[in-house]
Design an enzyme around this catalytic site. Structure first.
Site, PDB file in Angstrom:
ATOM      1  N   THR A 111     -19.075 -19.784  26.662  1.00  0.00           N
ATOM      2  CA  THR A 111     -18.022 -18.755  26.954  1.00  0.00           C
ATOM      3  C   THR A 111     -17.643 -18.376  25.552  1.00  0.00           C
ATOM      4  OG1 THR A 111     -15.701 -18.252  27.928  1.00  0.00           O
ATOM      5  CG2 THR A 111     -16.156 -20.655  26.862  1.00  0.00           C
TER       6      THR A 111
ATOM      7  N   THR B 151     -15.187 -15.915  30.414  1.00  0.00           N
ATOM      8  CA  THR B 151     -16.097 -16.064  31.390  1.00  0.00           C
ATOM      9  C   THR B 151     -15.989 -17.334  32.070  1.00  0.00           C
ATOM     10  OG1 THR B 151     -17.636 -15.142  29.816  1.00  0.00           O
ATOM     11  CG2 THR B 151     -18.720 -16.489  31.355  1.00  0.00           C
TER      12      THR B 151
ATOM     13  N   GLY C 114     -19.959 -13.308  22.578  1.00  0.00           N
ATOM     14  CA  GLY C 114     -21.544 -13.590  23.124  1.00  0.00           C
ATOM     15  C   GLY C 114     -22.698 -13.369  22.524  1.00  0.00           C
TER      16      GLY C 114
ATOM     17  N   VAL D 241     -24.074  -5.582  26.627  1.00  0.00           N
ATOM     18  CA  VAL D 241     -24.508  -6.595  27.441  1.00  0.00           C
ATOM     19  C   VAL D 241     -24.207  -7.861  26.615  1.00  0.00           C
ATOM     20  CG1 VAL D 241     -26.260  -8.255  28.685  1.00  0.00           C
ATOM     21  CG2 VAL D 241     -26.159  -5.443  29.030  1.00  0.00           C
ATOM     22  N   GLY D 242     -23.511  -8.897  27.068  1.00  0.00           N
ATOM     23  CA  GLY D 242     -23.222 -10.280  26.330  1.00  0.00           C
ATOM     24  C   GLY D 242     -24.123 -11.288  26.623  1.00  0.00           C
ATOM     25  N   ASP D 243     -23.827 -12.477  26.367  1.00  0.00           N
ATOM     26  CA  ASP D 243     -24.785 -13.681  26.636  1.00  0.00           C
ATOM     27  C   ASP D 243     -24.757 -13.985  27.895  1.00  0.00           C
ATOM     28  OD1 ASP D 243     -21.768 -14.274  26.293  1.00  0.00           O
ATOM     29  OD2 ASP D 243     -22.555 -16.279  26.296  1.00  0.00           O
TER      30      ASP D 243
HETATM   31  C1  SD4 Z   1     -19.545 -12.093  26.636  1.00  0.00           C
HETATM   32  N1  SD4 Z   1     -19.364 -14.438  26.942  1.00  0.00           N
HETATM   33  O1  SD4 Z   1     -19.577 -10.949  27.187  1.00  0.00           O
HETATM   34  C2  SD4 Z   1     -18.897 -13.213  27.248  1.00  0.00           C
HETATM   35  C3  SD4 Z   1     -17.556 -13.017  26.894  1.00  0.00           C
HETATM   36  C4  SD4 Z   1     -16.650 -13.762  27.394  1.00  0.00           C
HETATM   37  O2  SD4 Z   1     -14.977 -13.290  29.286  1.00  0.00           O
HETATM   38  O3  SD4 Z   1     -16.653 -15.168  27.494  1.00  0.00           O
HETATM   39  N2  SD4 Z   1     -15.875 -13.165  28.532  1.00  0.00           N
HETATM   40  O4  SD4 Z   1     -19.825 -12.099  25.206  1.00  0.00           O
END
Ligand code: SD4
Length: 323
Positions: free
Chosen positions: A237, A186, A240, A215-217
């Site tokens: 990152t 991310t 998540g 859906v992530g963080d």
């Molecule tokens: C997630 N934190 O969706 C993000 C993952 C990530 O590139 O870092 N993706 O969990």
């Protein structure tokens, strides 16, 4: 909160701005950039240097931090070579690229979109949510309709490279998302402008081959990003789910408010996550900056890098880590 009622400024267009490949050095992690460094911009991963170049130029020209972080991460969203953000991002396990993004200012104004399809720059849609609606977050079909209604164009985000990788992934897996240290990247960015205002942005295609609808963080205010004008900002990152479970970025900011340095706060949250889940197979990284421009970074596993740019420094740094 809706920034329309705060300090609403004209959107700054930087179409003519190229992304130069600045000379960047790899160095070890830094706890601090000194007292009261501004303007300053810091971003996750090596591709953070692209965002920093665009954002820092805007900051030195007098732009607001919120515009600098937004325009900075948009460059990464639009680059198909970055496979974990925006166009060319890895799809979910059904072969669909879905994007999550948010941004936030120190005064609490914020906007977010999640599970958004077919739009190149989700962070720009999040900005519209912040500026033009009474809401914080729009998701899925509603977010897409809002984007189209506001002049965004539909775009195929699945590139040939992502499609090929997806087809290969289907052949060698049980249709289950991978949980490993590579499944991340991310772009999260924090900046302080010349007026001392702090802002952040975070955008991602999320965990690769995730369940459709996951859906992530990253778009969740307080998890993937949190910014407070009194205490500072933090962003995350990595995997998540663990960041959501600990309200990670909000927690880092609160720790800074209570006296920890950005570096100490990043270390504390990663260690807390590790106590819950001995997550050797996952990666999580945090980046934090206080309102004077002191910054820190820490990750669960080796390998997390971040980019820093201010008048005395233009570098990619390796974060310190637990394992
Ligand atoms: C997630 N934190 O969706 C993000 C993952 C990530 O590139 O870092 N993706 O969990």
């Amino acid at each position: 909160m809706n920034s329309k009622y705060y300090n609403r400024r004209n959107f700054i267009k930087v179409g003519a701005l190229g992304v130069s490949s600045a000379t960047l050095s790899i160095s070890s992690a830094s706890d601090s950039s000194g007292s009261s460094t501004k303007p300053i911009i810091i971003s996750t991963w090596d591709h953070g240097a692209m965002a920093n170049n665009v954002g820092f130029k805007l900051l030195t020209d007098g732009a607001d931090a919120i515009d600098a972080v937004q325009q900075g991460v948009m460059v990464v969203e639009s680059d198909p070579k970055v496979r974990t953000v925006g166009v060319g991002g890895y799809p979910d396990r059904d072969g669909v690229v879905t994007l999550d993004a948010c941004l936030m200012k120190g005064d609490g104004s914020c906007g977010s979109v999640a599970f958004l399809r077919d739009i190149e720059n989700p962070v720009a849609v999040a900005r519209k949510v912040m500026d033009e609606t009474p809401h914080v977050m729009l998701v899925g079909a509603g977010a897409k309709k809002f984007a189209l209604d506001n002049g965004f164009e539909e775009k195929e985000l699945l590139t040939e490279a992502s499609k090929r990788d997806y087809e290969n992934w289907l052949k060698r897996t049980d249709y289950m998302p991978p949980i490993n240290i590579e499944n991340h990247d991310t772009i999260s960015t924090l900046a302080i402008d010349q007026n001392g205002v702090i802002a952040g942005a975070c955008t991602t295609s999320g965990a690769s081959y995730k369940y459709h609808g996951r859906v992530g963080d990253s778009p969740i205010i307080g998890a993937g990003l949190f910014v407070d004008q009194e205490a500072g900002g933090a962003c995350a990152t990595g995997w998540g789910e663990e960041v959501i479970r600990t309200a990670g970025s909000a927690m880092v900011v609160e720790m800074m408010r209570n006296g920890k340095s950005p570096q100490e706060a990043c270390e504390a949250i990663v260690k807390r996550i590790n106590e819950r889940r001995k997550g050797k197979e996952i990666q999580i990284g945090f980046l934090a900056m206080d309102t004077k421009g002191n910054f820190g970074a820490y990750s669960l596993r080796k390998g997390f890098t971040y980019a820093v740019k201010h008048k005395d420094e233009d570098a990619i740094k390796a974060a310190t880590y637990l394992y």
